[in-house]
Design an enzyme around this catalytic site. Structure first.
Site, PDB file in Angstrom:
ATOM      1  N   THR A 102       0.804  -1.229   0.000  1.00 37.35           N
ATOM      2  CA  THR A 102       0.000   0.000   0.000  1.00 37.35           C
ATOM      3  C   THR A 102       0.832   1.272   0.000  1.00 37.35           C
ATOM      4  OG1 THR A 102      -1.784  -1.125   1.119  1.00 37.35           O
ATOM      5  CG2 THR A 102      -1.743   1.259   1.312  1.00 37.35           C
ATOM      6  N   ASP A 309      -9.227  -3.594  -0.459  1.00 37.83           N
ATOM      7  CA  ASP A 309      -8.062  -4.266   0.128  1.00 37.83           C
ATOM      8  C   ASP A 309      -8.443  -5.065   1.371  1.00 37.83           C
ATOM      9  OD1 ASP A 309      -5.069  -4.567   0.203  1.00 37.83           O
ATOM     10  OD2 ASP A 309      -5.375  -3.674   2.170  1.00 37.83           O
ATOM     11  N   ASP A 354      -3.094   1.092  -5.828  1.00 36.00           N
ATOM     12  CA  ASP A 354      -1.744   1.093  -5.249  1.00 36.00           C
ATOM     13  C   ASP A 354      -1.007  -0.209  -5.544  1.00 36.00           C
ATOM     14  OD1 ASP A 354      -3.585  -0.308  -3.707  1.00 36.00           O
ATOM     15  OD2 ASP A 354      -2.686   0.271  -1.795  1.00 36.00           O
TER      16      ASP A 354
END
Ligand code: ZN
Length: 566
Positions: A102, A309, A354
């Site tokens: 991340t 995520d 990301d």
């Protein structure tokens, strides 16, 4: 000592780039075709560059939104994603580096440089002086900062963000970021955030010592009220039904969860699509509170949605959970765009990620990927430390001999070893790793510093080049290990799958640009997330010296116009 020197080099860099002649940064309202009487007008019409500068840059990151998920779900989107699909679609963006986590990933998005230059080599790294792991957005020099409760800071980020550069060109530009994760908001806004908020378990918070604004407090109150009340299961769209199947992973199962929220379950809330909705709502409140996109000076609003995520980690990427999550996010994005439309704001939107992601090996093995497997426990840092101590007879003065092993990435040696001991430990560790059938490649820091920064098409980069792109000799480990494709750490309770490898399922992300009135197109040729900053800079006429960015400007006008030629 490191951080002040990093800051000193950053301010030197900012001073250097500030010396660029002001003419290149002027922002004339007139179309660029009139910039020089000696230059003939372009032969073709140039609609993108004839458009005025957007008043607001909306930079969206969807944490762990891989190019694979985009490909799998794009046909079903009807909300915000559907709008983005009418713009410039780059289905093969690359977070080109190996450290697909991340913090490094977010650090590339608006700086336009790879983690080797942002200095953000991982979510955390072992710091011998601190004697512990430091967090990527921590100021470990603050005596009150601890590994458990780090004092949040942008100090580790060695490059300016687009917002930093926009504010330097014109201090009236506003630079605002919001996310469920501190590291996402900090990495996207950089060193000069006018406002940066992230979710802290209960309510949105900001940098220590800064007041929390009325808008953020109002959003926290609304979100807390939702959590206190609880919420029913989320609907399962018809196109999610085929994925609705229980798969055992360790001592739990994934594949069928529908996100009911028990009243008062603050922890559970963070792993549901609802945290994205709250993030989007706060973004809109901040638009109003700060007057973003209202005056002639372009502002930047970064929004990083974290739930994809959290859902990917908790349930994997190929169950009904991810399907529900992306349907909900599509609606959240739609509401965000509609709110900006209602306010009459002229904005350009970009959406990317990301890093990518990967499913749980237990389900992958059922679904035609027999090689998917869990990481060998012998590769975890405790076991590896013991084995290498046995091989060499060398022990750390205090604690483990090696830190950080257990997934693709860095391995740091314990402090206090002599130079000769370090050499022996590195050699023995490399030997052990190379003998393990799950290891694809092992590099030493000494090898990596010697290879040039990779250039060219990121899909052709070697594993060594990918590793180089997220290597920083100041912070990276003495050894970097890369596991083979399909090797996944875990599972841990509530944690089924992860990312972080140098493989393309973790590197490939979509890059979608949209602006009203600009012709859309699809370009499957690979591009990089470091291209985003120069692409956006061109749209607002922000000119920076050569070498500022690792990426290039992408022409996001599908017609004959060239949005890079301002
Ligand atoms: Zn993650």
């Amino acid at each position: 000592m490191r951080v002040p020197s990093a800051l000193a080099s950053l301010s030197a860099m900012l001073a250097l780039t500030a010396a660029v002649p002001a003419t290149s940064q002027d922002r004339p309202a007139a179309p660029p075709a009139s910039s020089s009487a000696a230059t003939p007008p372009p032969a073709a019409p140039d609609p993108a560059s004839r458009l005025p500068k957007p008043k607001l840059i909306l930079a969206i990151s969807v944490d762990q939104f891989s190019a694979d998920l985009f490909a799998q779900y794009r046909e079903h989107f009807t909300g915000g994603f559907a709008r983005l699909l009418t713009g410039a679609v780059f289905p093969q963006g690359f977070q080109s580096h190996a450290a697909t986590e991340t913090c490094p990933g977010h650090s590339t998005l608006l700086t336009g440089v790879h983690p080797a230059r942002t200095g953000i080599i991982a979510n955390s790294w072992y710091d011998a002086k601190a004697g512990r792991d430091v967090y990527c957005v921590e100021d470990e020099h603050d005596p009150t900062s601890t590994a458990k409760e780090p004092v949040v800071s942008s100090a580790h980020l060695k490059a300016p963000t687009l917002g930093d550069l926009m504010k330097r060109a014109d201090p009236a530009a506003l630079n605002v970021a919001v996310s469920a994760k501190d590291r996402a908001a900090v990495m996207m806004s950089g060193h000069t955030a006018d406002a940066a908020y992230w979710w802290l378990g209960k309510g949105f918070t900001t940098y220590r010592g800064r007041p929390i604004s009325a808008a953020a407090n109002a959003q926290s109150a609304a979100t807390d009220a939702l959590i206190e009340a609880g919420a029913p299961e989320l609907p399962v769209p018809s196109w999610c039904e085929k994925l609705d199947r229980a798969v055992p992973v360790g001592d739990f199962t994934v594949g069928t969860f529908r996100f009911p929220l028990k009243a008062g379950d603050y922890k559970g809330f963070g792993r549901t699509p609802r945290v994205d909705a709250a993030t989007g709502e706060l973004a809109v409140r901040l638009v109003d509170e700060m007057g973003l996109g209202k005056d002639p000076v372009t502002d930047v609003l970064s929004v990083s949605f974290s739930a994809t995520d959290y859902v990917g980690h908790a349930y994997g990427t190929e169950g009904v959970e991810m399907c529900i999550q992306l349907a909900q996010l599509d609606a959240t994005l739609g509401r965000l765009f509609a709110a900006l439309d209602q306010r009459g704001i002229d904005y350009v939107a970009v959406l990317t990620a990301d890093h990518g992601g990967f499913d749980a090996p237990e389900r992958l093995r059922q679904q035609a990927f027999p090689g998917a497997q869990r990481l060998d426990p012998a590769l975890k840092d405790g076991a590896l430390s013991e084995a290498v101590s046995k091989d060499t007879g060398i022990k750390a003065k205090d604690g483990q001999l090696l830190h950080g092993a257990g997934a693709s990435g860095d391995i740091w040696l314990a402090p206090g070893l002599t130079r000769s001991q370090q050499g022996k430990v590195v050699a023995a560790t490399v030997k052990r790793l190379k003998a393990n059938p799950q290891i694809a490649a092992v590099f030493t820091a000494a090898e990596l510093v010697r290879i040039p920064m990779p250039q060219g098409d990121p899909q052709d980069w070697t594993i060594e080049q990918r590793t180089r792109a997220s290597f920083d000799p100041e912070r990276s480990g003495q050894i970097l290990m890369m596991t083979k494709r399909g090797v996944v750490p875990g599972p841990n309770p509530g944690y089924a799958a992860t990312h972080g490898s140098p493989w393309d399922y973790d590197r490939r992300v979509p890059m979608l640009f949209w602006r009203k009135g600009v012709a859309g197109f699809e370009q499957p040729d690979p591009v990089e997330t470091v291209d985003i900053a120069p692409t956006l800079a061109a749209l607002i006429g922000l000119s920076e010296p050569a070498g500022t960015w690792d990426g290039r400007c992408l022409d996001i006008d599908g017609g004959e116009g060239d949005s890079c030629a301002r």
